[in-house]
Each structure stands twice: as C-alpha cells, then as structure tokens.
Design a protein around this motif. Structure first.
Motif, PDB file in Angstrom:
ATOM      1  N   VAL A  83       9.961   6.297   2.329  1.00  0.00           N
ATOM      2  CA  VAL A  83      10.787   7.519   1.814  1.00  0.00           C
ATOM      3  C   VAL A  83      12.125   7.351   2.390  1.00  0.00           C
ATOM      4  O   VAL A  83      12.432   7.316   3.593  1.00  0.00           O
ATOM      5  N   VAL A  84      13.089   7.820   1.691  1.00  0.00           N
ATOM      6  CA  VAL A  84      14.558   8.114   1.926  1.00  0.00           C
ATOM      7  C   VAL A  84      14.703   9.654   1.797  1.00  0.00           C
ATOM      8  O   VAL A  84      14.763  10.002   0.579  1.00  0.00           O
ATOM      9  N   GLN A  85      15.108  10.335   2.830  1.00  0.00           N
ATOM     10  CA  GLN A  85      15.382  11.762   2.802  1.00  0.00           C
ATOM     11  C   GLN A  85      16.702  12.275   2.730  1.00  0.00           C
ATOM     12  O   GLN A  85      17.472  12.062   3.309  1.00  0.00           O
ATOM     13  N   GLY A  86      16.978  12.335   1.361  1.00  0.00           N
ATOM     14  CA  GLY A  86      18.056  12.820   0.850  1.00  0.00           C
ATOM     15  C   GLY A  86      18.960  13.959   0.616  1.00  0.00           C
ATOM     16  O   GLY A  86      19.948  14.129   0.180  1.00  0.00           O
ATOM     17  N   THR A  87      18.003  14.906   1.040  1.00  0.00           N
ATOM     18  CA  THR A  87      18.388  16.422   0.962  1.00  0.00           C
ATOM     19  C   THR A  87      18.696  17.306   2.250  1.00  0.00           C
ATOM     20  O   THR A  87      17.822  16.983   3.035  1.00  0.00           O
TER      21      THR A  87
ATOM     22  N   PRO B 284       9.594   4.020   7.831  1.00  0.00           N
ATOM     23  CA  PRO B 284       9.031   2.600   7.674  1.00  0.00           C
ATOM     24  C   PRO B 284       8.218   2.434   6.471  1.00  0.00           C
ATOM     25  O   PRO B 284       7.894   3.521   5.651  1.00  0.00           O
ATOM     26  N   TYR B 285       8.182   1.380   6.057  1.00  0.00           N
ATOM     27  CA  TYR B 285       7.102   0.970   4.713  1.00  0.00           C
ATOM     28  C   TYR B 285       5.697   1.167   5.210  1.00  0.00           C
ATOM     29  O   TYR B 285       5.391   1.022   6.421  1.00  0.00           O
TER      30      TYR B 285
ATOM     31  N   ASP C  29      15.749  -3.740   3.819  1.00  0.00           N
ATOM     32  CA  ASP C  29      14.627  -3.566   2.721  1.00  0.00           C
ATOM     33  C   ASP C  29      13.759  -4.682   2.762  1.00  0.00           C
ATOM     34  O   ASP C  29      13.967  -6.190   2.878  1.00  0.00           O
ATOM     35  N   ASP C  30      12.465  -4.543   3.034  1.00  0.00           N
ATOM     36  CA  ASP C  30      11.433  -5.565   2.892  1.00  0.00           C
ATOM     37  C   ASP C  30      11.173  -6.123   1.694  1.00  0.00           C
ATOM     38  O   ASP C  30      10.418  -5.377   0.722  1.00  0.00           O
TER      39      ASP C  30
ATOM     40  N   LEU D 133       2.879  10.441   3.997  1.00  0.00           N
ATOM     41  CA  LEU D 133       4.104   9.274   4.222  1.00  0.00           C
ATOM     42  C   LEU D 133       4.991   9.659   5.016  1.00  0.00           C
ATOM     43  O   LEU D 133       5.352   8.872   5.894  1.00  0.00           O
ATOM     44  N   VAL D 134       5.285  11.040   4.983  1.00  0.00           N
ATOM     45  CA  VAL D 134       6.199  11.424   6.196  1.00  0.00           C
ATOM     46  C   VAL D 134       5.773  12.897   6.285  1.00  0.00           C
ATOM     47  O   VAL D 134       5.725  13.564   5.343  1.00  0.00           O
ATOM     48  N   VAL D 135       6.165  13.451   7.533  1.00  0.00           N
ATOM     49  CA  VAL D 135       5.867  15.101   7.745  1.00  0.00           C
ATOM     50  C   VAL D 135       7.103  15.449   8.554  1.00  0.00           C
ATOM     51  O   VAL D 135       7.647  14.742   9.489  1.00  0.00           O
ATOM     52  N   ASP D 136       7.813  16.618   7.769  1.00  0.00           N
ATOM     53  CA  ASP D 136       8.839  17.224   8.197  1.00  0.00           C
ATOM     54  C   ASP D 136      10.229  16.417   8.477  1.00  0.00           C
ATOM     55  O   ASP D 136      10.711  16.270   9.480  1.00  0.00           O
ATOM     56  N   ALA D 137      10.262  15.508   7.515  1.00  0.00           N
ATOM     57  CA  ALA D 137      11.469  14.423   7.750  1.00  0.00           C
ATOM     58  C   ALA D 137      12.621  15.156   7.633  1.00  0.00           C
ATOM     59  O   ALA D 137      13.157  15.918   6.708  1.00  0.00           O
TER      60      ALA D 137
END
Length: 244
Positions: free
Chosen positions: A110-114, A142-143, A96-97, A131-135
């Motif tokens: 982003v943390v992808q938890g699903t 990254p931040y 964690d930064d 922020l993210v694509v197709d996670a």
C-alpha cells in the motif's frame, strides 16, 4: 523507474528529462495529482529533470531543475509527497520488488497518498491481518503475499469506509495506491511486476540525447506552488528510505 505525484492542490507542469550533458526532451505533459507514470527504461547514469508550467515554451526558464542518478538492474518508484517541513515537498525513492513471490500467490503493498483523510486502514476479506492499520500520509508498506484471486478490500479513513476489490495473480507484484477524490477515499492498483518473464518498461533512453515521449500525467508538479510560496531559493530534496 516510474514517477508518482501524490501532493494535492498544485497546477500542472510539463516535465523534461535529459541524460546528463545532452539535450532535454519532454517526457510528461500536464502532470496531475494521483497519477503515476508507467515504468521507463533508462541507461544507468545521471539525468537532469526540468519542470516548466504546462504548455510553456521548451526554451523558457524552468521552474525547477534536479539531477538524479539511475543505477543499472534496479526498479524504483520516485513518489513525491507534501511531507517535508511545513508541508513542503519530499521525494521518496522506494524499491519495487519484481522478484517471484511464493507459488500461487502475488505480492501487494500500500502507498498512502491522502493527507486529508489520514490515517487509513486497508483490510482484506478472508484474512485476519489488515494490509496496514492507521497508515499516515506518505507511508509505503512492505509487500505482503496474498493468495491468487479477487479479494474484497475495505479502505477506512477519517471520513468513512470505501469498499473495493483487488485482483491478485500468481507471480505478480501490485501497489495499491490510496488517494482522495471529492472528499472520499480512492484506490488504484498499479502493476509493479506482471511476472518474472515480463519487463515493466515503456520509454527507452535512445543514447542520442532523448527519451521516448510519454504523454501521461505524473509526479513532481506540486513543486510549482512550493516555489511560488518559498521563492527562487527553494529546492527539492530527494530522500531514499530503506523499507523493510
């Protein structure tokens, strides 16, 4: 360190922690999917983690024990996903930064938890790059620096889109946690750092064999169902990933 449970579909557990060789204390009760503890300050060293069914006697045999090493002057999130072989559990220890971003901006990741609704795309209004694509499930991005202010955010997954908003304050770091609830995407902003002068700490190790009690839901609970399925020889593996 803080702890997050991101593996759906498991019964609750109570989690105990002890400095290595000392008496254990309960630190989390009735952990549930999607919950993340506040940060806890720990003295550097080895700790034993034990898990028992929720409300079980502290003297009952634990369903699982593990040892973790804590390094001084660091901040980490231990996130548990069902991304191991055959859907078994795997722990990711992510950094964690807590440093200061560029003036007038805040950091967001982003943390992808699903798992059921993956892959997930997270778009931010007013920016050309999501922020993210197709996670995929289990991904931690990254931040990224965003200008201070309230941002419109749209989550897109396999079952549709979910609009939300994220407040970004200058000098802060935020994790946008994506989970699932009743078949829909859900986002929860978590404060990683409230600014360079604010320490994100809660329980402090006492040095006398215990921790301040933190009665909030959290992380490793899906281990119980894993152990029930795999038998007494099952083990939880922690893996540290380098994040760019």
């Amino acid at each position: 360190m803080r702890l997050g449970h991101l593996a759906p579909g498991a019964p609750p557990v109570d989690i105990y922690l002890a400095a290595f060789g000392r008496a254990e204390q309960v630190v989390v009760r009735k952990a549930g999917y999607g919950a993340v503890t506040p940060y806890s300050a720990l003295r550097a060293g080895a700790y034993t983690v034990a898990m028992r069914p929720a409300d079980a006697a502290p003297t009952s045999p634990p369903a699982l024990t593990a040892t973790v090493d804590i390094t001084a002057a660091t901040a980490h999130s231990l996130l548990v996903f069902a991304t191991g072989p055959g859907g078994s559990l795997r722990g990711d220890l992510v950094t964690d930064d807590l440093g200061a971003p560029e003036p007038g901006t805040g950091r967001v990741r982003v943390v992808q938890g699903t798992a059921a609704l993956a892959p997930v795309t997270v778009e931010v209004g007013g920016t050309s790059t999501p922020l993210v694509v197709d996670a995929s499930y289990g991904m931690t991005t990254p931040y990224r620096d965003l200008p201070q202010g309230r941002h419109d955010v749209v989550l897109s997954g396999s079952t549709g889109r979910a609009p939300t908003q994220v407040d970004v304050r200058a000098g802060t770091s935020t994790t946008l946690l994506v989970t699932e609830s009743d078949g829909a995407l859900k986002s929860t902003p978590l404060t990683d750092s409230a600014g360079p002068e604010v320490k994100p700490l809660l329980g402090v190790e006492t040095g006398a064999g215990g921790m301040s009690t933190v009665d909030s839901p959290v992380w490793l609970l899906a281990v119980l169902s894993l152990l029930a399925a795999a038998g007494a020889g099952a083990a939880l593996r922690f893996r540290t990933r380098a994040r760019g």
